[in-house]
Design an enzyme around this catalytic site. Structure first.
Site, mmCIF file in Angstrom:
data_model
loop_
_atom_site.group_PDB
_atom_site.id
_atom_site.type_symbol
_atom_site.label_atom_id
_atom_site.label_comp_id
_atom_site.label_asym_id
_atom_site.label_seq_id
_atom_site.Cartn_x
_atom_site.Cartn_y
_atom_site.Cartn_z
ATOM 1 N N ARG A 161 54.562 65.121 29.250
ATOM 2 C CA ARG A 161 55.947 65.581 29.268
ATOM 3 C C ARG A 161 56.036 66.720 30.278
ATOM 4 O O ARG A 161 55.077 67.475 30.465
ATOM 5 C CB ARG A 161 56.374 66.087 27.894
ATOM 6 C CG ARG A 161 56.368 65.021 26.799
ATOM 7 C CD ARG A 161 56.811 65.624 25.472
ATOM 8 N NE ARG A 161 56.834 64.614 24.414
ATOM 9 C CZ ARG A 161 55.809 64.343 23.606
ATOM 10 N NH1 ARG A 161 54.666 65.021 23.735
ATOM 11 N NH2 ARG A 161 55.901 63.405 22.677
ATOM 12 N N LYS A 185 54.761 67.849 20.986
ATOM 13 C CA LYS A 185 55.854 68.075 20.042
ATOM 14 C C LYS A 185 55.297 68.230 18.627
ATOM 15 O O LYS A 185 54.378 67.530 18.232
ATOM 16 C CB LYS A 185 56.839 66.895 20.083
ATOM 17 C CG LYS A 185 57.737 66.884 21.311
ATOM 18 C CD LYS A 185 58.792 65.812 21.182
ATOM 19 C CE LYS A 185 59.782 65.863 22.338
ATOM 20 N NZ LYS A 185 60.809 64.811 22.224
ATOM 21 N N HIS A 256 60.562 62.791 34.204
ATOM 22 C CA HIS A 256 60.524 61.840 33.085
ATOM 23 C C HIS A 256 60.368 60.404 33.582
ATOM 24 O O HIS A 256 59.722 59.581 32.939
ATOM 25 C CB HIS A 256 61.790 61.978 32.246
ATOM 26 C CG HIS A 256 61.620 61.495 30.834
ATOM 27 N ND1 HIS A 256 60.691 62.046 29.972
ATOM 28 C CD2 HIS A 256 62.238 60.508 30.147
ATOM 29 C CE1 HIS A 256 60.760 61.420 28.804
ATOM 30 N NE2 HIS A 256 61.682 60.488 28.884
ATOM 31 N N ARG A 259 56.794 59.835 34.155
ATOM 32 C CA ARG A 259 56.117 59.620 32.863
ATOM 33 C C ARG A 259 56.291 58.169 32.433
ATOM 34 O O ARG A 259 55.349 57.527 31.963
ATOM 35 C CB ARG A 259 56.702 60.588 31.828
ATOM 36 C CG ARG A 259 56.192 60.411 30.395
ATOM 37 C CD ARG A 259 56.696 61.594 29.573
ATOM 38 N NE ARG A 259 56.802 61.315 28.151
ATOM 39 C CZ ARG A 259 55.823 61.473 27.271
ATOM 40 N NH1 ARG A 259 54.630 61.870 27.686
ATOM 41 N NH2 ARG A 259 56.022 61.251 25.986
ATOM 42 N N HIS A 282 53.383 60.053 21.381
ATOM 43 C CA HIS A 282 54.463 59.597 20.503
ATOM 44 C C HIS A 282 53.960 59.567 19.064
ATOM 45 O O HIS A 282 52.922 58.972 18.777
ATOM 46 C CB HIS A 282 54.931 58.191 20.891
ATOM 47 C CG HIS A 282 55.702 58.160 22.168
ATOM 48 N ND1 HIS A 282 55.907 56.997 22.897
ATOM 49 C CD2 HIS A 282 56.338 59.142 22.860
ATOM 50 C CE1 HIS A 282 56.617 57.281 23.976
ATOM 51 N NE2 HIS A 282 56.893 58.561 23.970
ATOM 52 N N TYR A 291 58.837 50.101 25.869
ATOM 53 C CA TYR A 291 58.101 49.501 26.981
ATOM 54 C C TYR A 291 57.708 48.051 26.713
ATOM 55 O O TYR A 291 57.012 47.447 27.522
ATOM 56 C CB TYR A 291 56.829 50.309 27.271
ATOM 57 C CG TYR A 291 57.113 51.726 27.676
ATOM 58 C CD1 TYR A 291 57.630 52.022 28.933
ATOM 59 C CD2 TYR A 291 56.881 52.771 26.798
ATOM 60 C CE1 TYR A 291 57.907 53.323 29.303
ATOM 61 C CE2 TYR A 291 57.153 54.081 27.158
ATOM 62 C CZ TYR A 291 57.660 54.349 28.409
ATOM 63 O OH TYR A 291 57.940 55.636 28.773
#
Length: 313
Positions: A161, A185, A256, A259, A282, A291
């Site tokens: 990120r 995160k 992004h 990424r 994730h 994806y």
């Protein structure tokens, strides 16, 4: 019914809960604060506050967002913030009901991520490398160009990120470093491998930094800003300038998007979806499943090319 001050206090209590119990990071907390402050201001114009808001008032706010031209994705995000807030107020017994419980959000399909082709990424990297090697550039220009080239190599090699990338510590560029330890995160840590090209570029960049006497910073990409490291916005601007100079559409290039390119190109070349999930950080596989269109195309290609009964028309 509560005053604006009461709403502000409730927002702070709610954000404290998100940070303490869910590990929400600064960017997530800032987004919630902006969304809920705007919602509070709307309620305030009707003499209401969070404690006294009714379902119709929430519907009126969503309609106001639509009238202001907000995209369905933005309206859905605001609705999500409202739902989380009122659930919190209910759990804390500040309210005895949840006016957001019966609301439905705007219908929207999940768009496919913008992806650069491998050739496009190679074009960006080649142009960035050439700029970093310009013989008649000043020391400052060379350092800035080398920083951008290093950012690109590391980003495409790891899929970080942008907030994780710009806040990398200087220790990440050690010669023997084969894996980066990334705190993503929610405070979750993950290991991300570095390829040889990214490591070489980081080493070369550090050498230029040392020449410029910037080698004492704890950040890999230092800046004079408040955070001490390069900002996401600054990197995004430099990347768009590079894209335009390389003959690509600047509007279609961002950190992004790179990424996304990292993830899509891995899948195109046979990587497992679970592996990509881990590398991207994730928490849920459903996030990575945007994806799957890449996997579907790859499976179609395999059947077309390898099935014994597949023949061209």
């Amino acid at each position: 019914m509560r005053s604006k001050t009461s709403d502000a206090k409730l927002i702070n209590l709610f954000l404290d809960m998100l940070a303490a119990e869910q590990g929400a990071g600064p960017n997530t907390l800032d987004a919630y604060r902006r969304d809920l402050t705007d919602f509070s201001e709307f309620l305030g114009r009707a003499g209401r506050g969070f404690a006294g808001a009714e379902t119709q008032g929430l519907r009126d706010y969503l309609a106001d967002l639509d009238a202001r031209g907000f995209k369905s994705s933005s309206v859905a995000r605001r609705l999500s913030a409202m739902r989380h807030l009122f659930r919190f107020l209910l759990n804390e017994r500040i309210r005895s009901d949840d006016p957001a419980a019966i609301l439905s959000g705007p219908k929207r399909g999940r768009g496919l991520p913008k992806v650069l082709s491998i050739a496009d990424v190679d074009r960006l990297l080649t142009h960035a490398k050439a700029l970093s090697e310009t013989p008649d550039a000043s020391a400052t220009q060379r350092l800035r160009a080398m920083r951008l080239y290093c950012l690109l190599e590391v980003l495409y090699a790891t899929g970080l990120r942008v907030s994780e990338l710009v806040s990398l510590p200087e220790a990440a560029a050690r010669r023997d470093q084969r894996m980066l330890v990334i705190r993503g995160k929610g405070g979750r840590e993950r290991l991300v491998p570095l390829n040889d090209q990214a490591k070489r570029t980081m080493t070369d960049y550090l050498a230029l930094r040392a020449e410029a006497k910037l080698d004492k910073s704890k950040w890999l990409f230092p800046s004079f800003g408040e955070s001490g490291h390069l900002s996401r916005q600054h990197f995004a601007r430099e990347l768009k300038e590079l894209a335009a100079a390389a003959g690509l559409k600047a509007a279609q290039v961002s950190p992004h998007v790179l990424r996304h390119a990292f993830a899509s190109h891995l899948l195109q070349n046979g990587a497992d979806l679970r592996v990509v999930q881990t590398l991207l950080g994730h928490a849920d596989i459903s996030t990575t499943q945007i994806y799957t269109h890449v996997l579907e195309e790859r499976l179609k290609s395999l059947v077309r090319d390898l099935h014994p009964l597949a023949q061209a028309d």
